[in-house]
Enzyme design. Structure first.
Site, mmCIF file in Angstrom:
data_model
loop_
_atom_site.group_PDB
_atom_site.id
_atom_site.type_symbol
_atom_site.label_atom_id
_atom_site.label_comp_id
_atom_site.label_asym_id
_atom_site.label_seq_id
_atom_site.Cartn_x
_atom_site.Cartn_y
_atom_site.Cartn_z
ATOM 1 N N LYS A 199 -27.267 64.932 73.792
ATOM 2 C CA LYS A 199 -26.433 66.121 73.596
ATOM 3 C C LYS A 199 -26.924 66.897 72.385
ATOM 4 C CE LYS A 199 -22.784 67.025 71.309
ATOM 5 N NZ LYS A 199 -23.201 68.362 70.837
ATOM 6 N N GLU A 274 -28.077 58.518 61.159
ATOM 7 C CA GLU A 274 -28.862 59.232 60.135
ATOM 8 C C GLU A 274 -27.976 60.367 59.644
ATOM 9 O OE1 GLU A 274 -30.567 61.670 58.172
ATOM 10 O OE2 GLU A 274 -31.844 62.258 59.871
HETATM 11 P P1 NAI Z 1 -21.662 67.619 62.816
HETATM 12 O O1 NAI Z 1 -21.922 66.267 62.257
HETATM 13 O O2 NAI Z 1 -20.286 67.972 63.245
HETATM 14 O O3 NAI Z 1 -22.628 67.889 64.085
HETATM 15 C C1 NAI Z 1 -23.731 67.122 64.456
HETATM 16 C C2 NAI Z 1 -23.643 66.757 65.931
HETATM 17 O O4 NAI Z 1 -22.513 65.923 66.145
HETATM 18 C C3 NAI Z 1 -23.477 67.948 66.876
HETATM 19 O O5 NAI Z 1 -24.226 67.716 68.055
HETATM 20 C C4 NAI Z 1 -21.987 67.893 67.201
HETATM 21 O O6 NAI Z 1 -21.667 68.474 68.441
HETATM 22 C C5 NAI Z 1 -21.736 66.402 67.225
HETATM 23 N N1 NAI Z 1 -20.341 65.999 67.035
HETATM 24 C C6 NAI Z 1 -19.400 66.589 66.258
HETATM 25 N N2 NAI Z 1 -18.236 65.921 66.345
HETATM 26 C C7 NAI Z 1 -18.431 64.876 67.181
HETATM 27 C C8 NAI Z 1 -17.601 63.822 67.670
HETATM 28 N N3 NAI Z 1 -16.330 63.704 67.309
HETATM 29 N N4 NAI Z 1 -18.133 62.924 68.518
HETATM 30 C C9 NAI Z 1 -19.423 63.010 68.885
HETATM 31 N N5 NAI Z 1 -20.247 63.984 68.474
HETATM 32 C C10 NAI Z 1 -19.772 64.909 67.616
HETATM 33 O O7 NAI Z 1 -22.165 68.658 61.750
HETATM 34 P P2 NAI Z 1 -21.723 70.199 61.601
HETATM 35 O O8 NAI Z 1 -20.261 70.354 61.779
HETATM 36 O O9 NAI Z 1 -22.584 71.008 62.430
HETATM 37 O O10 NAI Z 1 -22.072 70.451 60.070
HETATM 38 C C11 NAI Z 1 -21.162 70.054 59.058
HETATM 39 C C12 NAI Z 1 -21.876 69.484 57.869
HETATM 40 O O11 NAI Z 1 -22.544 68.294 58.254
HETATM 41 C C13 NAI Z 1 -22.969 70.355 57.297
HETATM 42 O O12 NAI Z 1 -22.471 71.291 56.410
HETATM 43 C C14 NAI Z 1 -23.841 69.329 56.638
HETATM 44 O O13 NAI Z 1 -23.310 69.025 55.372
HETATM 45 C C15 NAI Z 1 -23.725 68.124 57.515
HETATM 46 N N6 NAI Z 1 -24.863 67.992 58.450
HETATM 47 C C16 NAI Z 1 -25.822 67.080 58.165
HETATM 48 C C17 NAI Z 1 -26.917 66.961 58.996
HETATM 49 C C18 NAI Z 1 -27.993 65.991 58.718
HETATM 50 O O14 NAI Z 1 -29.102 66.142 59.188
HETATM 51 N N7 NAI Z 1 -27.733 64.936 57.976
HETATM 52 C C19 NAI Z 1 -27.116 67.818 60.157
HETATM 53 C C20 NAI Z 1 -26.004 68.720 60.408
HETATM 54 C C21 NAI Z 1 -24.947 68.792 59.561
#
Ligand code: NAI
Ligand code: MG
Length: 501
Positions: A199, A274
């Protein structure tokens, strides 16, 4: 610029790909979602719609998992010879190479990032990694075990281990390096013989879907790779609780990582996480500032700071403080800001309105807590999600901007006096993903590297990733590794076999 103008300069293949709504890849077929719902994917440089994409939800995940299950249990993939699996993966790498410019254009359009950097870094490393992983199927081996069995002295035994694929894998990836994350996840899963339901992030589905086209052309059997775009709380959540999914590999926020670990516990899935970071870049008193200043700037400003291992806490010793702040401010002020499709622009929009609001909120919070804004600090333009490269000086450990991941082009500079204390200061965070130290003294390297609690330590560089180098976190930055030989471990079971003669 409008999105239509941005698109008008792209290649015909890219234009064609976004000229009609995109479907999802399920069991080797491109299909609409069960609900018929679609969502918009936006151009971060303008906030306008690029194209609509099929919105997957529980029912689509159920179908995709069933297809992946069949391809694993009855299908050809794990049973195929390892040389045949290698050939398939090499074909995928070849196709990525042939279509690298298209992938770079789609990535720049959907994520906002610089198209030339996307081509040279994101896409190239993604290709190299699929190729690197394509070499593994013939080399995954178990061991012969010298059994003793003290309570059966008269019998003879042969013991050995088999390395077997973990099964059906759910992979959930973020928006900051969409195609690279796609390859980090697909590579080791496919090399070890797993089947996949992936996804992509709702902000950036396009390159994963284009990878799906290439997967089909490469000749992977149906159901081996399924790509289901959709939101996290619907499609993502459905994947994490599905009883037929054996493993979840996730890259994203620590907050969502915790939700997923809990959700996956009910069916005792194997999980790889990660997660976020707040990585220190530590300039030591003897550092070569001609290297360290541009290095510290690129550690935070690369990809607009939307990098999990970005050097977001910069530690500078008293003797160099003024010079580093001045040099860093000059670097920040000199960066050209604009749309990523113009390769001259080194600071591009953040990925979304939500991310823009979050980062601007942190800058305000830093100001309110007494940080000194020595560069940037504001928005650029009146449309799109552009934030100036920002330096917050005189920050301290108690400030929210120092404790929390900002995920934008914002560095917090902390001054220190004592080199013996600096590892402790750097470790003063719940995260442990990356760290860099900048020094000319090998003694400093030998002393400080072991003290840093993080999955990667760079010396005189930062954010350097390579296909052979395991990447992953300590502490709340997660567990398990992407890349390198170690990435395979997360996708392999070990079966012990004991034969009595
Ligand atoms: P997120 O962690 O919500 O999104 C990453 C992935 O997880 C997306 O594909 C999203 O659809 C999925 N996801 C979200 N909620 C989920 C759930 N309950 N169950 C399963 N999958 C789920 O990150 P978001 O909201 O885009 O960004 C928020 C903050 O997260 C950013 O400001 C940053 O600080 C951090 N982040 C860190 C990343 C990294 O590479 N370590 C990458 C993206 C965001
Ligand atoms: Mg988008």
């Amino acid at each position: 610029m409008t999105t239509a103008e941005n698109i008008s300069n792209l290649s015909d293949t890219t234009k064609d790909f976004i000229s009609s709504p995109r479907k999802m890849l399920l069991n080797g077929q491109w299909v609409t979602s069960a609900s018929g719902k679609m969502f918009d994917t936006l151009d971060p440089a303008t906030g306008e719609v690029i194209v609509q994409v099929a919105e997957g939800d529980k029912e689509d995940i159920d179908r995709a998992v069933a297809a992946a299950r069949k391809a694993f249990d009855d299908g050809p993939w794990p049973a195929m010879t390892s040389t045949a699996r290698e050939r398939c993966m090499h074909r995928l790498a070849d196709l990525m190479e042939e279509n690298a410019d298209i992938l770079a254009e789609l990535e720049a359009l959907d994520n906002g990032k610089n198209v030339a950097i996307a081509r040279a870094v994101d896409i190239q490393v993604a290709i190299d990694f699929i190729r690197y992983m394509a070499g593994w199927p013939t080399k995954i081996t178990g061991n012969v075990l010298p059994l003793s069995v003290p309570y059966a002295p008269d019998a003879k035994f042969l013991g050995y281990t088999l390395r077997e694929p973990v099964g059906v894998v759910g992979q959930i990836i973020p928006w900051n390096f969409p195609v690279l994350m796609c390859s980090w996840k697909l590579g080791p899963a496919l090399a070890s013989g797993c089947t996949v339901v992936l996804k992509p992030a709702e902000e950036t589905p396009l390159t994963a879907l284009y990878m799906g086209e290439l997967v089909c052309q490469a000749g992977f059997p149906d159901g081996v790779v399924n790509i289901i775009p959709g939101y996290g709380h619907t499609a993502g959540a459905a994947l994490t609780v599905h009883p037929e999914v054996d493993k979840i590999s996730f890259t994203g926020s620590t907050e969502v990582g915790k939700i997923i670990v809990k959700a996956a516990a009910d069916t005792m899935k194997n999980v790889t996480m990660e997660l976020g970071g707040k990585s220190p870049a530590i300039i030591l008193p003897d550092a070569d500032l001609e290297v360290a200043i541009p290095g510290a700037a690129s550690a935070i400003f690369f990809n607009q700071g939307q990098v999990c291992c970005a050097g977001s806490r910069l530690f500078v010793p008293d003797n160099l403080y003024d010079e580093v702040i001045a040099g860093l401010a000059e670097a920040a002020d000199g960066m050209k800001i604009g749309c990523g499709l113009d390769p001259e622009n080194m600071i591009n929009p953040l990925v979304s309105q939500i991310q823009f609001d979050r980062v601007m909120g942190y800058i305000e919070s830093g100001r309110a807590e007494g940080a000194e804004v020595v560069a940037g600090g504001g928005r650029r333009g009146d449309k799109g999600y552009f934030v100036e490269p920002t330096i917050l000086a005189n920050t301290n450990r108690d400030m929210k901007v120092v404790r929390e991941e900002i995920f934008g082009p914002v560095v917090c500079v902390q001054r220190y006096q004592d080199i013996d204390e600096v590892a402790k200061l750097a470790n003063d965070t719940v995260y442990g993903l990356g760290a860099s130290i900048w020094t000319r003294d090998v003694g400093n390297i030998i002393n400080i590297v072991p003290k840093i609690r993080s999955g990667t330590v760079w010396v005189n560089c930062h954010n350097i990733l390579d296909v052979v180098m395991p990447f992953g976190g300590y502490k709340q930055s997660g567990f398990g590794k992407d890349m390198g030989q170690q990435a395979l471990e997360g996708y392999l079971e070990t079966k012990s076999v004991c034969i009595m003669a």
